[in-house]
Design an enzyme around this catalytic site. Structure first.
Site, PDB file in Angstrom:
ATOM      1  N   CYS A 192     -11.942  -0.359  -4.428  1.00 53.60           N
ATOM      2  CA  CYS A 192     -13.344   0.061  -4.447  1.00 53.60           C
ATOM      3  C   CYS A 192     -13.497   1.562  -4.658  1.00 53.60           C
ATOM      4  CB  CYS A 192     -14.008  -0.287  -3.121  1.00 53.60           C
ATOM      5  SG  CYS A 192     -13.875  -2.003  -2.688  1.00 53.60           S
ATOM      6  N   ARG A 246      -8.992   2.382 -10.746  1.00 50.19           N
ATOM      7  CA  ARG A 246      -8.542   1.923  -9.434  1.00 50.19           C
ATOM      8  C   ARG A 246      -8.588   0.401  -9.321  1.00 50.19           C
ATOM      9  NH1 ARG A 246      -9.241   6.343  -5.562  1.00 50.19           N
ATOM     10  NH2 ARG A 246      -9.568   4.826  -3.935  1.00 50.19           N
ATOM     11  N   TRP A 257     -13.950  -4.176  -5.289  1.00 51.66           N
ATOM     12  CA  TRP A 257     -12.764  -5.014  -5.448  1.00 51.66           C
ATOM     13  C   TRP A 257     -12.831  -6.000  -4.288  1.00 51.66           C
ATOM     14  CZ3 TRP A 257      -8.018  -5.864  -2.784  1.00 51.66           C
ATOM     15  CH2 TRP A 257      -7.007  -6.425  -3.565  1.00 51.66           C
ATOM     16  N   ASN A 315     -16.397   1.427   1.191  1.00 50.49           N
ATOM     17  CA  ASN A 315     -14.997   1.072   0.921  1.00 50.49           C
ATOM     18  C   ASN A 315     -14.332   0.796   2.264  1.00 50.49           C
ATOM     19  OD1 ASN A 315     -15.458   1.741  -1.699  1.00 50.49           O
ATOM     20  ND2 ASN A 315     -14.149   3.569  -1.716  1.00 50.49           N
ATOM     21  N   GLY A 316     -13.408  -0.145   2.274  1.00 51.24           N
ATOM     22  CA  GLY A 316     -12.705  -0.438   3.525  1.00 51.24           C
ATOM     23  C   GLY A 316     -13.094  -1.808   4.046  1.00 51.24           C
ATOM     24  N   GLU A 373      11.906  -3.287 -10.456  1.00 48.55           N
ATOM     25  CA  GLU A 373      10.756  -2.565 -11.027  1.00 48.55           C
ATOM     26  C   GLU A 373      10.420  -3.119 -12.427  1.00 48.55           C
ATOM     27  OE1 GLU A 373       8.474  -0.807  -9.978  1.00 48.55           O
ATOM     28  OE2 GLU A 373       7.709   0.306 -11.684  1.00 48.55           O
ATOM     29  N   LYS A 397       6.815  -4.661 -13.431  1.00 50.18           N
ATOM     30  CA  LYS A 397       6.000  -4.165 -14.551  1.00 50.18           C
ATOM     31  C   LYS A 397       5.584  -5.324 -15.451  1.00 50.18           C
ATOM     32  CE  LYS A 397       4.941  -1.164 -13.462  1.00 50.18           C
ATOM     33  NZ  LYS A 397       5.296  -0.425 -12.311  1.00 50.18           N
ATOM     34  N   GLU A 420       2.967  -7.539 -13.689  1.00 55.56           N
ATOM     35  CA  GLU A 420       1.682  -6.842 -13.487  1.00 55.56           C
ATOM     36  C   GLU A 420       0.841  -6.798 -14.757  1.00 55.56           C
ATOM     37  OE1 GLU A 420       1.784  -3.146 -10.430  1.00 55.56           O
ATOM     38  OE2 GLU A 420       3.267  -3.023 -12.019  1.00 55.56           O
ATOM     39  N   HIS A 461      23.850 -18.166  -6.694  1.00 57.12           N
ATOM     40  CA  HIS A 461      23.368 -18.745  -5.435  1.00 57.12           C
ATOM     41  C   HIS A 461      21.960 -19.313  -5.566  1.00 57.12           C
ATOM     42  CE1 HIS A 461      26.906 -17.289  -3.449  1.00 57.12           C
ATOM     43  NE2 HIS A 461      26.671 -16.048  -3.877  1.00 57.12           N
ATOM     44  N   LYS A 482      -5.478   0.035  -8.192  1.00 59.33           N
ATOM     45  CA  LYS A 482      -4.575   1.178  -8.284  1.00 59.33           C
ATOM     46  C   LYS A 482      -4.224   1.718  -6.909  1.00 59.33           C
ATOM     47  CE  LYS A 482      -2.359   4.454 -10.349  1.00 59.33           C
ATOM     48  NZ  LYS A 482      -1.030   3.982 -10.790  1.00 59.33           N
TER      49      LYS A 482
HETATM   50  C1  G6P Z   1      -0.857  -0.694  -5.811  1.00 63.17           C
HETATM   51  C2  G6P Z   1      -0.586  -0.207  -7.225  1.00 63.17           C
HETATM   52  C3  G6P Z   1       0.908  -0.045  -7.448  1.00 63.17           C
HETATM   53  C4  G6P Z   1       1.488   0.883  -6.401  1.00 63.17           C
HETATM   54  C5  G6P Z   1       1.167   0.400  -4.982  1.00 63.17           C
HETATM   55  C6  G6P Z   1       1.513   1.455  -3.945  1.00 63.17           C
HETATM   56  O1  G6P Z   1      -0.406  -1.988  -5.666  1.00 63.17           O
HETATM   57  O2  G6P Z   1      -1.116  -1.116  -8.162  1.00 63.17           O
HETATM   58  O3  G6P Z   1       1.138   0.503  -8.729  1.00 63.17           O
HETATM   59  O4  G6P Z   1       2.871   0.945  -6.563  1.00 63.17           O
HETATM   60  O5  G6P Z   1      -0.231   0.158  -4.852  1.00 63.17           O
HETATM   61  O6  G6P Z   1       0.671   2.563  -4.139  1.00 63.17           O
HETATM   62  P1  G6P Z   1       1.014   4.042  -3.760  1.00 63.17           P
HETATM   63  O7  G6P Z   1      -0.188   4.829  -4.213  1.00 63.17           O
HETATM   64  O8  G6P Z   1       1.171   4.077  -2.273  1.00 63.17           O
HETATM   65  O9  G6P Z   1       2.253   4.451  -4.465  1.00 63.17           O
END
Ligand code: G6P
Length: 611
Positions: free
Chosen positions: A2, A27, A77, A102-103, A485, A489, A492, A508, A606
């Site tokens: 948000c 975000r 969001w 927000n929150g 990672e 990616k 996502e 396994h 984000k």
């Molecule tokens: C969200 C984002 C990710 C990020 C994670 C942690 O899920 O989409 O890209 O890695 O938060 O965020 P931070 O700001 O703490 O690295």
């Protein structure tokens, strides 16, 4: 997640609010809305809301010719209630009070029941609507918007950043923060609020970072701030570093592409001023860093998402180079379990945004548990995490807009390697070895540039993934988190189900999944585990699996059913950073070919400022 923007000014604030929302789009959100009050004494509160993109909201605003000098706006969001116009903010009570939030209000059910008993009717499923009614309820007695807002806030449990306006006080805006970030922008005869300074960059660089529990009473020409106890306080006005063009995607198709290609510069910026002649300059961590590192006997890393993967790489580095025990844990897990606290443990949090609710809560938890010192590796200088940590090493990646973290990750790794060296110095790292490491770091931006030159080859390859539904990523040792990672990616941004495994674990379980429809991507650097990894790859080939192997020249990984992507030269320690880049490119080009929303993948945010 948000976003909030608000303004009280003499001019029409609608364009400012809309531009602010656009700057917060990265975000992640599913609906947007705004509420404005007209000039002096106008008895109208106009609200416009829309599901989907800010563009949809903008279209409605244009049709309705919405204007006003005071207003609040929001991107939502969904947490409580589906994404819908009814659930979109602002929430309004009796056409008088409008609120953006927000929150999460944790006691919203109790408050809802109480307000319903008082005759309030609810039109949404959100936790936020209780705030609007609660302020309205208190206004009846208090007759003053700020006092009513403070009384309402006194009843809230949970986390919030709030913007509140009243039809009956058209030149006033109330803001409050607890657990969710919020800044006040100080313009010339105008005041603003934003959940991120980036939202305010076009209108002012003068900002006040509200502290936990603060309530701000804003009028065009003045602002008053009250702390959590209700006492009037002065908060410094700082000059934000965010510039209006910081969120410009330039020649690139989208921010994700821009951010991947910016990585050589981001890493060079992160290293700037932190390397001396053949040595790292540990003062960069803060004046007390030397003493803290002298007394560090163990390291506890805490992070979420991509940042957790950076921490997972660092664990290998810290244990092998510095010889210190190092634990790494996902923040949302860390905060809810019992711990054995080793004396002399340095807590290291890693976060791009510095506002991730779980990471912040876990840091607070370490304090309660009696851990000693804390260090934040973070990309946002003014963030809560930085403010709450003793030491900080900023990753100077610049604003990262794409939801999938790319340049923040490689700069986190760069910063973590600096930390590893600082700790290793105290545990047998020779000056000669440190010099070699520093040389390797100096070469890193140039080497990343070389890896980026693989982009065309990887783009061509990506077409083979477009109709796949699953993919498996393999790595070993310090490159296992890089496989993690890579899988993250791909899922996502391309929505292909991807899993990562330490290659030795293949037999396994996951081997059962391998057939011609399952691409298997392997990170195969020329290290001491290469021969072991090659045996694992044989297991895949024997089951008809299709292999994509990232490896340097002369490793002998080429074989049937195998596409080798030849990496340029990599350094021994910076190798995980370099192997990250082709996996980012792969995910990016697959997403592009599939036509997904690369910068704002569905359902993701984000900056995750709720638990
Ligand atoms: C969200 C984002 C990710 C990020 C994670 C942690 O899920 O989409 O890209 O890695 O938060 O965020 P931070 O700001 O703490 O690295």
């Amino acid at each position: 997640m948000c976003g909030i923007v608000g303004a009280v000014a003499q001019r029409n604030v609608v364009p400012i609010l809309v531009e602010g929302l656009k700057r917060l789009e990265y975000r992640g959100y599913d609906s947007a809305g705004l509420a404005v009050l007209g000039d002096g004494g106008a008895e109208r509160l106009d609200r416009v809301r829309a599901v989907g993109k800010v563009k949809a909201l903008e279209d409605s605003i244009q049709q309705l010719k919405t204007e006003g000098q005071t207003g609040i706006a929001h991107t939502r969001w969904a947490t409580h209630g589906v994404p819908s116009e009814d659930n979109a903010h602002p929430h309004v009570s009796h056409g008088v009070i409008a609120v953006v939030h927000n929150g999460i209000i944790e006691n919203h059910e109790k408050l809802r029941t109480k307000l319903q008993e008082l005759g309030y009717e609810f039109t949404s499923q959100t936790d936020t609507e209780v705030v609007a009614h609660l302020v309205h309820h208190h206004l009846k007695k208090q007759k003053d918007l700020c006092k009513a807002a403070m009384a309402a806030i006194g009843e809230l449990e949970g986390a919030y950043a709030l913007g509140i306006i009243s039809r009956d006080e058209p030149h006033r805006l109330i803001a409050a923060r607890k657990g969710s970030p919020l800044v006040v922008g100080v313009g010339i005869e105008e005041r603003f609020i934003g959940s991120d300074v980036l939202a305010l960059a076009p209108v002012t660089r003068n900002v006040i970072y509200l502290e936990e529990g603060d309530v701000a009473d804003l009028r065009r020409t003045e602002h008053t701030i009250y702390d959590a106890s209700g006492k009037k306080v002065e908060r410094p006005v700082r000059v934000s570093e965010a510039t209006a063009d910081a969120v410009d995607r330039g020649q690139y198709r989208n921010f994700t592409e821009k951010e991947i290609f910016e990585q050589p510069k981001a890493v060079a910026d992160t290293l700037e001023g932190r390397l001396g002649k053949g040595r790292i300059l540990e003062e960069a961590f803060g004046v007390t860093a030397g003493q803290i590192f002298d007394n560090t006997k163990a390291v506890q890393i805490i992070a979420c998402g991509t940042s957790f993967h950076a921490g997972s790489v660092a664990r290998y580095w810290i244990e092998s180079l510095a010889g210190l025990p190092c634990n790494v844990e996902i923040a949302s897990e860390y905060r809810y379990r019992k711990h054995v606290v080793l004396p002399g443990t340095l807590v290291v949090t890693i976060s791009q945004s510095g506002e991730t609710a779980d990471t912040l809560a876990a840091l607070q938890q370490t304090r309660k548990l009696g851990y000693g010192h804390s260090l934040a590796i973070c990309n946002v200088p003014e963030s809560s995490l930085v403010r709450e940590s003793e030491l900080t090493l900023l990753t100077r990646a610049g604003p990262e807009i794409g939801v999938a973290s790319t340049k923040a990750f490689v700069t986190q790794l760069t910063a973590l390697l600096l930390l590893t060296i600082a700790l290793a110095r105290r545990h047998g790292l020779t000056a000669e070895k440190e010099k070699q490491l520093v040389e390797e770091l100096e070469q890193l931006p140039g080497r990343i540039q070389k890896v980026l030159e693989l982009s065309e080859e990887i783009r061509a390859l990506s077409e083979r993934f477009v109709d796949k539904h699953h993919a498996l990523f393999l790595g070993r040792g310090v490159h296992y988190p890089i496989a993690m990672e890579g899988a993250l990616k791909l899922k996502e941004i391309s929505y292909i189900h991807a899993e990562s495994y330490a290659a030795g674990e293949l037999k396994h379980g996951p081997l059962a999944l391998v057939d011609a429809n399952m691409p298997v991507i392997a990170v195969a650097p020329n290290d001491e585990l290469l021969e072991k990894l090659k045996s694992n790859l044989q297991e895949v080939r024997a089951r008809g699996g299709e292999l994509y192997v990232f490896s340097v020249k002369g490793t002998g990984v080429r074989a049937s059913n195998t596409t080798k992507i030849r990496m340029p030269e990599v350094g021994e320690w910076t190798s995980p950073i370099l192997y990250t880049v082709p996996l980012q490119l792969l995910a990016y080009y697959v997403a592009l070919a599939k036509g997904t929303d690369v910068d704002q993948p569905r359902n993701l945010a984000k900056s995750v400022t709720v638990e």
